[in-house]
Design a protein around this motif. Structure first.
Motif, mmCIF file in Angstrom:
data_model
loop_
_atom_site.group_PDB
_atom_site.id
_atom_site.type_symbol
_atom_site.label_atom_id
_atom_site.label_comp_id
_atom_site.label_asym_id
_atom_site.label_seq_id
_atom_site.Cartn_x
_atom_site.Cartn_y
_atom_site.Cartn_z
ATOM 1 N N ALA A 158 0.833 -1.210 0.000
ATOM 2 C CA ALA A 158 0.000 0.000 0.000
ATOM 3 C C ALA A 158 0.866 1.258 0.000
ATOM 4 C CB ALA A 158 -0.933 -0.004 1.206
ATOM 5 N N ASP A 159 1.963 1.241 0.754
ATOM 6 C CA ASP A 159 2.869 2.392 0.782
ATOM 7 C C ASP A 159 3.570 2.558 -0.567
ATOM 8 O OD1 ASP A 159 2.168 2.924 3.402
ATOM 9 O OD2 ASP A 159 3.894 1.860 4.246
ATOM 10 N N MET A 160 3.967 1.439 -1.195
ATOM 11 C CA MET A 160 4.610 1.509 -2.506
ATOM 12 C C MET A 160 3.657 2.106 -3.534
ATOM 13 S SD MET A 160 7.393 0.983 -4.282
ATOM 14 C CE MET A 160 8.468 -0.303 -3.640
ATOM 15 N N ARG A 161 2.384 1.703 -3.499
ATOM 16 C CA ARG A 161 1.404 2.264 -4.445
ATOM 17 C C ARG A 161 1.281 3.775 -4.276
ATOM 18 N NH1 ARG A 161 -1.313 -2.420 -3.351
ATOM 19 N NH2 ARG A 161 -2.556 -1.480 -1.701
ATOM 20 N N ARG A 162 1.186 4.231 -3.020
ATOM 21 C CA ARG A 162 1.051 5.678 -2.764
ATOM 22 C C ARG A 162 2.297 6.427 -3.215
ATOM 23 N NH1 ARG A 162 -1.905 3.842 1.684
ATOM 24 N NH2 ARG A 162 -0.098 3.603 3.023
ATOM 25 N N LEU A 163 3.452 5.865 -2.951
ATOM 26 C CA LEU A 163 4.705 6.553 -3.243
ATOM 27 C C LEU A 163 5.067 6.522 -4.726
ATOM 28 C CD1 LEU A 163 7.207 8.005 -2.181
ATOM 29 C CD2 LEU A 163 8.249 5.762 -1.824
ATOM 30 N N ALA A 164 4.860 5.395 -5.385
ATOM 31 C CA ALA A 164 5.309 5.229 -6.780
ATOM 32 C C ALA A 164 4.759 6.312 -7.702
ATOM 33 C CB ALA A 164 4.930 3.844 -7.290
ATOM 34 N N ALA A 165 3.511 6.680 -7.531
ATOM 35 C CA ALA A 165 2.906 7.699 -8.394
ATOM 36 C C ALA A 165 3.528 9.080 -8.189
ATOM 37 C CB ALA A 165 1.405 7.760 -8.142
ATOM 38 N N ARG A 166 4.230 9.288 -7.066
ATOM 39 C CA ARG A 166 4.834 10.591 -6.765
ATOM 40 C C ARG A 166 6.307 10.676 -7.163
ATOM 41 N NH1 ARG A 166 4.493 11.707 -0.893
ATOM 42 N NH2 ARG A 166 5.261 13.720 -1.562
ATOM 43 N N LEU A 167 6.876 9.576 -7.649
ATOM 44 C CA LEU A 167 8.293 9.571 -7.972
ATOM 45 C C LEU A 167 8.569 10.300 -9.283
ATOM 46 C CD1 LEU A 167 9.221 5.891 -7.066
ATOM 47 C CD2 LEU A 167 9.497 7.948 -5.671
ATOM 48 N N GLY A 168 9.598 11.123 -9.286
ATOM 49 C CA GLY A 168 10.017 11.810 -10.499
ATOM 50 C C GLY A 168 10.822 10.881 -11.402
ATOM 51 N N ARG A 169 11.266 11.409 -12.533
ATOM 52 C CA ARG A 169 12.024 10.605 -13.510
ATOM 53 C C ARG A 169 13.410 10.229 -12.997
ATOM 54 N NH1 ARG A 169 10.367 9.334 -18.093
ATOM 55 N NH2 ARG A 169 12.322 9.099 -19.198
ATOM 56 N N ARG A 170 14.039 11.065 -12.224
ATOM 57 C CA ARG A 170 15.416 10.818 -11.772
ATOM 58 C C ARG A 170 15.468 10.696 -10.247
ATOM 59 N NH1 ARG A 170 18.992 11.362 -15.784
ATOM 60 N NH2 ARG A 170 18.411 12.547 -17.608
ATOM 61 N N VAL A 171 14.844 9.670 -9.762
ATOM 62 C CA VAL A 171 14.752 9.464 -8.307
ATOM 63 C C VAL A 171 16.041 8.868 -7.775
ATOM 64 C CG1 VAL A 171 13.480 8.282 -6.492
ATOM 65 C CG2 VAL A 171 12.283 9.097 -8.503
ATOM 66 N N GLU A 172 16.447 9.335 -6.606
ATOM 67 C CA GLU A 172 17.594 8.775 -5.901
ATOM 68 C C GLU A 172 17.147 8.289 -4.535
ATOM 69 O OE1 GLU A 172 21.500 11.135 -7.398
ATOM 70 O OE2 GLU A 172 20.364 12.045 -5.779
ATOM 71 N N ILE A 173 17.774 7.214 -4.095
ATOM 72 C CA ILE A 173 17.578 6.719 -2.732
ATOM 73 C C ILE A 173 18.903 6.909 -2.009
ATOM 74 C CG2 ILE A 173 17.139 4.710 -1.281
ATOM 75 C CD1 ILE A 173 15.296 3.631 -3.384
ATOM 76 N N VAL A 174 18.868 7.668 -0.931
ATOM 77 C CA VAL A 174 20.061 7.908 -0.129
ATOM 78 C C VAL A 174 19.946 7.049 1.115
ATOM 79 C CG1 VAL A 174 21.452 9.618 1.108
ATOM 80 C CG2 VAL A 174 20.269 10.256 -1.022
ATOM 81 N N VAL A 175 20.846 6.077 1.255
ATOM 82 C CA VAL A 175 20.840 5.144 2.375
ATOM 83 C C VAL A 175 21.978 5.545 3.320
ATOM 84 C CG1 VAL A 175 21.032 2.733 3.111
ATOM 85 C CG2 VAL A 175 19.946 3.299 0.916
ATOM 86 N N THR A 176 21.622 5.894 4.575
ATOM 87 C CA THR A 176 22.651 6.301 5.545
ATOM 88 C C THR A 176 22.594 5.459 6.802
ATOM 89 O OG1 THR A 176 21.141 7.962 6.460
ATOM 90 C CG2 THR A 176 22.679 8.690 4.779
#
Length: 176
Positions: A158-176
């Motif tokens: 459910a969280d992936m569905r909500r988030l995926a539609a908001r992602l831009g073309r050049r998304v980055e994931i910063v893991v710290t």
């Protein structure tokens, strides 16, 4: 009057949950905080194949594999039943998408448990590919209990569905 478009997200921030188990993380997307699953060994700065850790760093989401079409701005394609990802560090095909049948060890991209219904390919160890430094590091769907991954970052469906539609073309994931 035009309805304003939702702001596209360009950066997602991931960190281990303070006081939690090594695989319990938090993903920050704009002003929203999502619980997420990380590798069973937590986050590492020295990733190795099979260590069960999520690699720390800034990783671009190169593209998505989707079981069903979805409104994504990022590049995507439909997952085929014979899509696989080579995770055999001894193979020259290491850490790349391929088609089955495949003799070297590999991940099935069409999973019965549906955790790969949405898979973002993180650019970890893609260019250059270094054998043994970790493969198939994805952004995908987690179990409902947010159980540990093998090294990926995962959200509940459910969280992936909500988030995926908001992602831009050049998304980055910063893991710290």
């Amino acid at each position: 009057m035009k309805t304003p478009r939702a702001t596209r997200l360009g950066t997602l921030r991931v960190a281990r949950r303070v006081g939690g188990k090594p695989h319990e993380g938090r993903l920050i997307a704009g002003a929203t905080l999502y619980p997420c699953a990380l590798g069973r060994a937590g986050i590492t700065h020295d990733k190795r194949e099979g260590d069960g850790a999520t690699p720390a760093g800034r990783w671009r989401l190169l593209s998505f594999f989707l079981r069903n079409p979805a409104p994504l701005q990022a590049p995507w394609r439909l997952t085929r039943r014979d899509d696989v990802w080579c995770d055999d560090a001894r193979s020259f095909l290491y850490n790349r998408p391929l088609r089955a049948p495949l003799r070297p060890s590999h991940e099935e991209m069409w999973r019965k448990d549906r955790l790969y219904d949405v898979v973002g390919v993180m650019d970890y160890n893609i260019v250059p590919r270094v054998r043994g430094r970790g493969s198939a590091i994805f952004f995908h769907i987690a179990t409902q209990e947010l159980g540990p991954t093998a090294g990926c970052v995962a959200l509940r469906a459910a969280d992936m569905r909500r988030l995926a539609a908001r992602l831009g073309r050049r998304v980055e994931i910063v893991v710290t």
